[in-house]
Motif scaffolding. Structure first.
Motif, PDB file in Angstrom:
ATOM      1  N   ASP A 135      -2.270  -6.877  -4.018  1.00 53.03           N
ATOM      2  CA  ASP A 135      -3.463  -6.706  -3.180  1.00 53.03           C
ATOM      3  C   ASP A 135      -3.286  -7.619  -1.971  1.00 53.03           C
ATOM      4  OD1 ASP A 135      -5.941  -6.965  -1.938  1.00 53.03           O
ATOM      5  OD2 ASP A 135      -7.064  -6.822  -3.811  1.00 53.03           O
ATOM      6  N   ALA A 136      -3.147  -7.011  -0.809  1.00 55.49           N
ATOM      7  CA  ALA A 136      -2.830  -7.784   0.403  1.00 55.49           C
ATOM      8  C   ALA A 136      -3.888  -8.822   0.719  1.00 55.49           C
ATOM      9  CB  ALA A 136      -2.655  -6.833   1.586  1.00 55.49           C
ATOM     10  N   ILE A 154       1.832   1.176   5.821  1.00 56.27           N
ATOM     11  CA  ILE A 154       1.528   2.465   6.460  1.00 56.27           C
ATOM     12  C   ILE A 154       0.130   2.915   6.040  1.00 56.27           C
ATOM     13  CG2 ILE A 154       2.269   4.881   6.621  1.00 56.27           C
ATOM     14  CD1 ILE A 154       5.149   3.829   5.918  1.00 56.27           C
ATOM     15  N   ASP A 169       1.275  -1.446  -4.829  1.00 55.96           N
ATOM     16  CA  ASP A 169      -0.090  -0.972  -4.570  1.00 55.96           C
ATOM     17  C   ASP A 169      -1.012  -1.643  -5.582  1.00 55.96           C
ATOM     18  OD1 ASP A 169      -1.117   1.651  -2.800  1.00 55.96           O
ATOM     19  OD2 ASP A 169      -2.502   1.026  -4.389  1.00 55.96           O
ATOM     20  N   PRO A 170      -2.250  -1.968  -5.166  1.00 52.17           N
ATOM     21  CA  PRO A 170      -3.176  -2.578  -6.129  1.00 52.17           C
ATOM     22  C   PRO A 170      -3.736  -1.558  -7.117  1.00 52.17           C
ATOM     23  CG  PRO A 170      -4.237  -2.364  -3.975  1.00 52.17           C
ATOM     24  CD  PRO A 170      -2.816  -1.910  -3.807  1.00 52.17           C
ATOM     25  N   ALA A 204       0.849  -1.210   0.000  1.00 48.90           N
ATOM     26  CA  ALA A 204       0.000   0.000   0.000  1.00 48.90           C
ATOM     27  C   ALA A 204       0.877   1.250   0.000  1.00 48.90           C
ATOM     28  CB  ALA A 204      -0.961   0.002   1.186  1.00 48.90           C
ATOM     29  N   ILE A 253      -8.253   1.763   6.069  1.00 47.24           N
ATOM     30  CA  ILE A 253      -8.854   2.255   4.818  1.00 47.24           C
ATOM     31  C   ILE A 253      -9.013   1.086   3.856  1.00 47.24           C
ATOM     32  CG2 ILE A 253      -8.710   4.092   3.057  1.00 47.24           C
ATOM     33  CD1 ILE A 253      -6.959   5.669   4.864  1.00 47.24           C
TER      34      ILE A 253
END
Ligand SMILES: C[S@@+](CC[C@H](N)C(=O)[O-])C[C@H]1O[C@@H](n2cnc3c(N)ncnc32)[C@H](O)[C@@H]1O
Length: 206
Positions: free
Chosen positions: A86-87, A110, A58-59, A35, A115
């Motif tokens: 994407d986690a 972070i 980041d996705p 992210a 979110i």
């Protein structure tokens, strides 16, 4: 036209986060950032954390374009190009890369878990459990509830605004995050109080 995005909070928190990172990161290896957002953190941290390497992700393609744009401006030879990650997915893109060559020693995350749906936090823990070596570090930063209670009125208002945007978002309870980590063999090393009612939360892989 530039693809650079700006997140003013990164300018305010980056030095405090760097101070903690310098204390807790292994001396060498690659830090996978999950992210990365605009890429302002990545381009600030990478040159200051040499000889370690920094791999942003980041996705969101708009975020990845921004990371690339920032990277071109603040060139650092230890900063990898951003990857899509994407986690919450059961397997991360990074797992198809040469992990031995990458030598991931830490993951930095972070301002993500409040979110995104809770599944992203669970996915983060599962992925960190899979790819971190024994002794590897998971660094997390953001606002947290302690014992189920907000630590400041501003965090409570932030939580309400997050939930109004998406009912699955919201400031997480630290104990829930610690339990999710523990289930993936990630032990709480310490928490560090940060400015503006945020916390650094640091886990270490068994
Ligand atoms: C508030 S921004 C934080 C960005 C940056 N870390 C910072 O502090 O400025 C939240 C970021 O989380 C990313 N994100 C949301 N859900 C995610 C997920 N499931 N896996 C990975 N990243 C995600 C978004 O694309 C966005 O870039």
């Amino acid at each position: 036209m530039t693809n650079k995005q700006f997140a003013p909070a990164t300018q305010r928190n980056r030095e405090y986060i760097l101070e903690v990172l310098l204390q807790i990161l292994p001396a060498s290896g690659t830090i996978l950032e999950i992210a990365s957002g605009t890429g302002e953190h990545a381009t600030y941290f990478a040159p200051l954390l040499k000889p370690r390497k920094w791999l942003p992700s980041d996705p969101n393609p708009i975020a990845r374009d921004s990371i690339t744009a920032w990277s071109q401006e603040v060139a650092s030879d230890n900063l990898y190009p951003p990857i899509e990650l994407d986690a919450s997915l059961p397997v991360w893109n990074v797992e198809s890369m040469d992990l031995q060559e990458l030598s991931i020693c830490a993951i930095a995350n972070i301002n993500m878990i409040h979110i995104s749906p809770w599944a992203a936090c669970l996915g983060l823990m599962a992925g960190a459990g899979r790819i971190l070596p024994s002794g590897g570090i998971l660094y997390m930063y953001g606002p947290y509830k302690l014992d189920g209670k907000h630590t400041a009125p501003s965090n409570e208002a932030f939580d309400a605004s997050l939930k109004s945007q998406n009912p699955e978002w919201g400031v997480r309870n630290l104990d829930d995050v610690i339990a999710a980590a523990k289930a993936q063999k990630l032990n709480l090393l310490k928490t560090v109080q940060m400015p503006a009612n945020n916390l650094s939360v640091i886990f270490q892989r068994d």
